[in-house]
Structure formats: C-alpha cells, structure tokens
Design a protein around this motif. Structure first.
Motif, PDB file in Angstrom:
ATOM      1  N   ASN A 148      -5.058   0.123  -7.692  1.00  0.00           N
ATOM      2  CA  ASN A 148      -4.190  -0.982  -8.115  1.00  0.00           C
ATOM      3  C   ASN A 148      -4.791  -2.356  -7.802  1.00  0.00           C
ATOM      4  O   ASN A 148      -4.057  -3.324  -7.616  1.00  0.00           O
ATOM      5  CB  ASN A 148      -2.808  -0.848  -7.494  1.00  0.00           C
ATOM      6  N   ASP A 149      -6.103  -2.443  -7.797  1.00  0.00           N
ATOM      7  CA  ASP A 149      -6.775  -3.725  -7.588  1.00  0.00           C
ATOM      8  C   ASP A 149      -6.240  -4.731  -8.614  1.00  0.00           C
ATOM      9  O   ASP A 149      -6.361  -4.521  -9.818  1.00  0.00           O
ATOM     10  CB  ASP A 149      -8.289  -3.533  -7.764  1.00  0.00           C
ATOM     11  N   PRO A 150      -5.628  -5.824  -8.140  1.00  0.00           N
ATOM     12  CA  PRO A 150      -5.039  -6.786  -9.091  1.00  0.00           C
ATOM     13  C   PRO A 150      -6.057  -7.392 -10.044  1.00  0.00           C
ATOM     14  O   PRO A 150      -5.714  -7.741 -11.176  1.00  0.00           O
ATOM     15  CB  PRO A 150      -4.415  -7.857  -8.199  1.00  0.00           C
ATOM     16  N   LYS A 151      -7.314  -7.510  -9.632  1.00  0.00           N
ATOM     17  CA  LYS A 151      -8.324  -8.091 -10.528  1.00  0.00           C
ATOM     18  C   LYS A 151      -8.641  -7.171 -11.700  1.00  0.00           C
ATOM     19  O   LYS A 151      -9.060  -7.631 -12.752  1.00  0.00           O
ATOM     20  CB  LYS A 151      -9.587  -8.436  -9.759  1.00  0.00           C
ATOM     21  N   LEU A 152      -8.451  -5.861 -11.520  1.00  0.00           N
ATOM     22  CA  LEU A 152      -8.661  -4.933 -12.634  1.00  0.00           C
ATOM     23  C   LEU A 152      -7.486  -4.975 -13.599  1.00  0.00           C
ATOM     24  O   LEU A 152      -7.659  -4.808 -14.801  1.00  0.00           O
ATOM     25  CB  LEU A 152      -8.861  -3.503 -12.120  1.00  0.00           C
ATOM     26  N   GLY A 153      -6.270  -5.171 -13.070  1.00  0.00           N
ATOM     27  CA  GLY A 153      -5.087  -5.308 -13.919  1.00  0.00           C
ATOM     28  C   GLY A 153      -4.782  -4.076 -14.760  1.00  0.00           C
ATOM     29  O   GLY A 153      -4.345  -4.208 -15.903  1.00  0.00           O
ATOM     30  N   ILE A 154      -4.988  -2.891 -14.209  1.00  0.00           N
ATOM     31  CA  ILE A 154      -4.748  -1.663 -14.964  1.00  0.00           C
ATOM     32  C   ILE A 154      -3.253  -1.344 -14.974  1.00  0.00           C
ATOM     33  O   ILE A 154      -2.623  -1.298 -13.927  1.00  0.00           O
ATOM     34  CB  ILE A 154      -5.535  -0.488 -14.346  1.00  0.00           C
ATOM     35  N   ASP A 155      -2.723  -1.114 -16.167  1.00  0.00           N
ATOM     36  CA  ASP A 155      -1.346  -0.645 -16.305  1.00  0.00           C
ATOM     37  C   ASP A 155      -1.406   0.873 -16.384  1.00  0.00           C
ATOM     38  O   ASP A 155      -1.791   1.442 -17.406  1.00  0.00           O
ATOM     39  CB  ASP A 155      -0.698  -1.217 -17.560  1.00  0.00           C
ATOM     40  N   TRP A 156      -1.030   1.538 -15.308  1.00  0.00           N
ATOM     41  CA  TRP A 156      -1.114   2.993 -15.211  1.00  0.00           C
ATOM     42  C   TRP A 156       0.044   3.689 -15.920  1.00  0.00           C
ATOM     43  O   TRP A 156       0.035   4.910 -16.061  1.00  0.00           O
ATOM     44  CB  TRP A 156      -1.173   3.411 -13.743  1.00  0.00           C
ATOM     45  N   GLY A 157       1.056   2.963 -16.348  1.00  0.00           N
ATOM     46  CA  GLY A 157       2.142   3.551 -17.110  1.00  0.00           C
ATOM     47  C   GLY A 157       3.119   4.388 -16.301  1.00  0.00           C
ATOM     48  O   GLY A 157       3.866   5.166 -16.888  1.00  0.00           O
ATOM     49  N   VAL A 158       3.111   4.250 -14.985  1.00  0.00           N
ATOM     50  CA  VAL A 158       4.068   4.970 -14.142  1.00  0.00           C
ATOM     51  C   VAL A 158       4.738   3.971 -13.203  1.00  0.00           C
ATOM     52  O   VAL A 158       4.088   3.078 -12.662  1.00  0.00           O
ATOM     53  CB  VAL A 158       3.408   6.127 -13.345  1.00  0.00           C
ATOM     54  N   ALA A 159       6.036   4.142 -13.013  1.00  0.00           N
ATOM     55  CA  ALA A 159       6.819   3.178 -12.233  1.00  0.00           C
ATOM     56  C   ALA A 159       6.597   3.329 -10.726  1.00  0.00           C
ATOM     57  O   ALA A 159       6.377   2.342 -10.030  1.00  0.00           O
ATOM     58  CB  ALA A 159       8.294   3.313 -12.568  1.00  0.00           C
ATOM     59  N   GLU A 160       6.683   4.541 -10.218  1.00  0.00           N
ATOM     60  CA  GLU A 160       6.529   4.784  -8.789  1.00  0.00           C
ATOM     61  C   GLU A 160       5.462   5.855  -8.582  1.00  0.00           C
ATOM     62  O   GLU A 160       5.774   7.035  -8.424  1.00  0.00           O
ATOM     63  CB  GLU A 160       7.859   5.209  -8.170  1.00  0.00           C
ATOM     64  N   PRO A 161       4.186   5.448  -8.605  1.00  0.00           N
ATOM     65  CA  PRO A 161       3.093   6.425  -8.568  1.00  0.00           C
ATOM     66  C   PRO A 161       3.016   7.210  -7.258  1.00  0.00           C
ATOM     67  O   PRO A 161       3.308   6.690  -6.185  1.00  0.00           O
ATOM     68  CB  PRO A 161       1.848   5.573  -8.765  1.00  0.00           C
ATOM     69  N   ILE A 162       2.631   8.461  -7.390  1.00  0.00           N
ATOM     70  CA  ILE A 162       2.350   9.330  -6.249  1.00  0.00           C
ATOM     71  C   ILE A 162       0.842   9.227  -6.015  1.00  0.00           C
ATOM     72  O   ILE A 162       0.051   9.589  -6.888  1.00  0.00           O
ATOM     73  CB  ILE A 162       2.750  10.785  -6.559  1.00  0.00           C
ATOM     74  N   ILE A 163       0.452   8.708  -4.834  1.00  0.00           N
ATOM     75  CA  ILE A 163      -0.949   8.394  -4.542  1.00  0.00           C
ATOM     76  C   ILE A 163      -1.377   9.132  -3.275  1.00  0.00           C
ATOM     77  O   ILE A 163      -0.626   9.159  -2.296  1.00  0.00           O
ATOM     78  CB  ILE A 163      -1.127   6.874  -4.291  1.00  0.00           C
ATOM     79  N   SER A 164      -2.593   9.658  -3.260  1.00  0.00           N
ATOM     80  CA  SER A 164      -3.113  10.279  -2.041  1.00  0.00           C
ATOM     81  C   SER A 164      -3.438   9.188  -1.019  1.00  0.00           C
ATOM     82  O   SER A 164      -3.678   8.025  -1.378  1.00  0.00           O
ATOM     83  CB  SER A 164      -4.377  11.087  -2.336  1.00  0.00           C
ATOM     84  N   ASP A 165      -3.452   9.568   0.260  1.00  0.00           N
ATOM     85  CA  ASP A 165      -3.807   8.601   1.313  1.00  0.00           C
ATOM     86  C   ASP A 165      -5.195   8.028   1.073  1.00  0.00           C
ATOM     87  O   ASP A 165      -5.427   6.833   1.268  1.00  0.00           O
ATOM     88  CB  ASP A 165      -3.733   9.263   2.692  1.00  0.00           C
ATOM     89  N   LYS A 166      -6.135   8.861   0.651  1.00  0.00           N
ATOM     90  CA  LYS A 166      -7.511   8.418   0.409  1.00  0.00           C
ATOM     91  C   LYS A 166      -7.562   7.358  -0.689  1.00  0.00           C
ATOM     92  O   LYS A 166      -8.281   6.363  -0.574  1.00  0.00           O
ATOM     93  CB  LYS A 166      -8.373   9.626   0.041  1.00  0.00           C
ATOM     94  N   ASP A 167      -6.784   7.561  -1.756  1.00  0.00           N
ATOM     95  CA  ASP A 167      -6.822   6.621  -2.879  1.00  0.00           C
ATOM     96  C   ASP A 167      -6.152   5.290  -2.564  1.00  0.00           C
ATOM     97  O   ASP A 167      -6.345   4.319  -3.289  1.00  0.00           O
ATOM     98  CB  ASP A 167      -6.198   7.247  -4.127  1.00  0.00           C
ATOM     99  N   LYS A 168      -5.394   5.235  -1.489  1.00  0.00           N
ATOM    100  CA  LYS A 168      -4.735   3.987  -1.089  1.00  0.00           C
ATOM    101  C   LYS A 168      -5.674   3.036  -0.359  1.00  0.00           C
ATOM    102  O   LYS A 168      -5.332   1.864  -0.180  1.00  0.00           O
ATOM    103  CB  LYS A 168      -3.546   4.288  -0.177  1.00  0.00           C
ATOM    104  N   VAL A 169      -6.838   3.507   0.083  1.00  0.00           N
ATOM    105  CA  VAL A 169      -7.684   2.679   0.953  1.00  0.00           C
ATOM    106  C   VAL A 169      -9.094   2.426   0.408  1.00  0.00           C
ATOM    107  O   VAL A 169      -9.935   1.892   1.125  1.00  0.00           O
ATOM    108  CB  VAL A 169      -7.782   3.296   2.373  1.00  0.00           C
TER     109      VAL A 169
END
Length: 184
Positions: A148-169
């Motif tokens: 979810n890097d704001p500079k990339l500005g990707i719209d993933w199309g999901v309201a409340e995403p389920i994210i792994s701990d690894k992908d959060k950091v």
C-alpha cells in the motif's frame, strides 16, 4: 492460437487462450511454449506453484533478487483476482509504474511477468491461483515492496484487505530504490 496482448509496460504480455465450449463443458490449452516464443520469450519453467486465497486477501508485492530472480506465468484456476505488477528494473523508462489486470475463470487469461517485476494480487472472489516460475524459490533471495505504498497508488479493489505480517513490513518503493541503488 491464443491472442497475445502487449501492455503499457514493455515485456508484460497478457494471454487469452482459445476456449472450445460444448455441451459437456469446455477445453483450452492453458500453456504452450510457442505462445511466448512467438514474442521472443524463451523461459525455462522449473517450478509450478498453487495457492488458495479467500476473498479480500492481498498477497504481494513479491520478487526474488538475482541470481534467483524469477519470471512468472500466472493465472487462476477458479475465482477472480486483480493481478498487479510493478516495474523494478534498473534503468527502465517505466520503473516504479504498475500494471493491473483481472485474471478470472471466465476469461481464462494469463499474464507473463518477466524478471525484474514485483508481483502481487488481490482476491476479488475466493480463488485458486497458479503460476509457473523460471527459477526455484529461494528464501534468502526473497524481497518485496510495501503493498500500500502511497507513491504507487495501487487500487487493490478490496475494502478491508487480509495481509500477512511479512507483507505489512516490506520497504516502500523509495526505500527499495535507495537500498538497491536504482532497482533490480
């Protein structure tokens, strides 16, 4: 023959196989090496992966560092995902740009992702996701960019995403660029 479509980012190719429906169901060729060879792509596919993800999951943005970098050929067996890639190739005129497309079982489409891209997907419907890799998985070579890097500005199309701990950091694109000296 499948229909091959170029994308706005050089090297990415979306593939639409020819589907043959009849009263029993359908048939299609999900992979043919000559499709890619017609575009000058000669990958040696060494590993197939499969995952199941529930609706709302976001996986990515992942890659492997050289010498374990991987090209991928991705598709869904069931369900629907928004497939997203980010150009991380050093010196590329589209470095930091992203491309997304919906992969689903109605279109049976595939996306060829060359070495040098971060890859991820969000799950729009429960999905079985499969992909071929041109290199084996190597844990010590894995890397990523913050989904979810704001500079990339990707719209993933999901309201409340389920994210792994690894992908959060994972680092942001800017932090990645500094760490690598300008890309992969």
């Amino acid at each position: 023959m499948a229909e091959l479509r170029s994308t706005p980012i050089a090297g990415l190719i979306e593939i639409f196989p020819r589907v043959f429906p009849d009263s029993r169901g359908y048939f299609f060729e999900s992979f043919r090496q000559d499709w890619l060879q017609s575009q000058g792509i000669n990958e040696n596919w060494v590993q197939d992966n499969q995952s199941f993800s529930q609706k709302g999951t976001v996986r990515g943005l992942h890659f492997q560092h050289t010498p374990y970098a991987q090209a991928k050929l991705v598709r869904v067996v069931s369900g629907k995902v928004l497939d997203v890639v980010v150009d991380l190739r050093k010196g590329s005129p589209t470095f930091g740009k992203h491309f997304s497309t919906v992969l689903d079982t109605e279109k049976n489409n595939l996306l060829y992702v060359p070495v040098g891209f971060g890859h991820g997907f969000s799950v729009l419907e429960d999905a079985i996701f499969v992909y071929k890799c041109s290199n084996y998985y190597n844990k010590s070579a894995e890397g990523g960019i913050l989904w979810n890097d704001p500079k990339l500005g990707i719209d993933w199309g999901v309201a409340e995403p389920i994210i792994s701990d690894k992908d959060k950091v994972w680092p942001t694109l800017e932090e990645f660029n500094i760490e690598t000296g300008g890309g992969l």
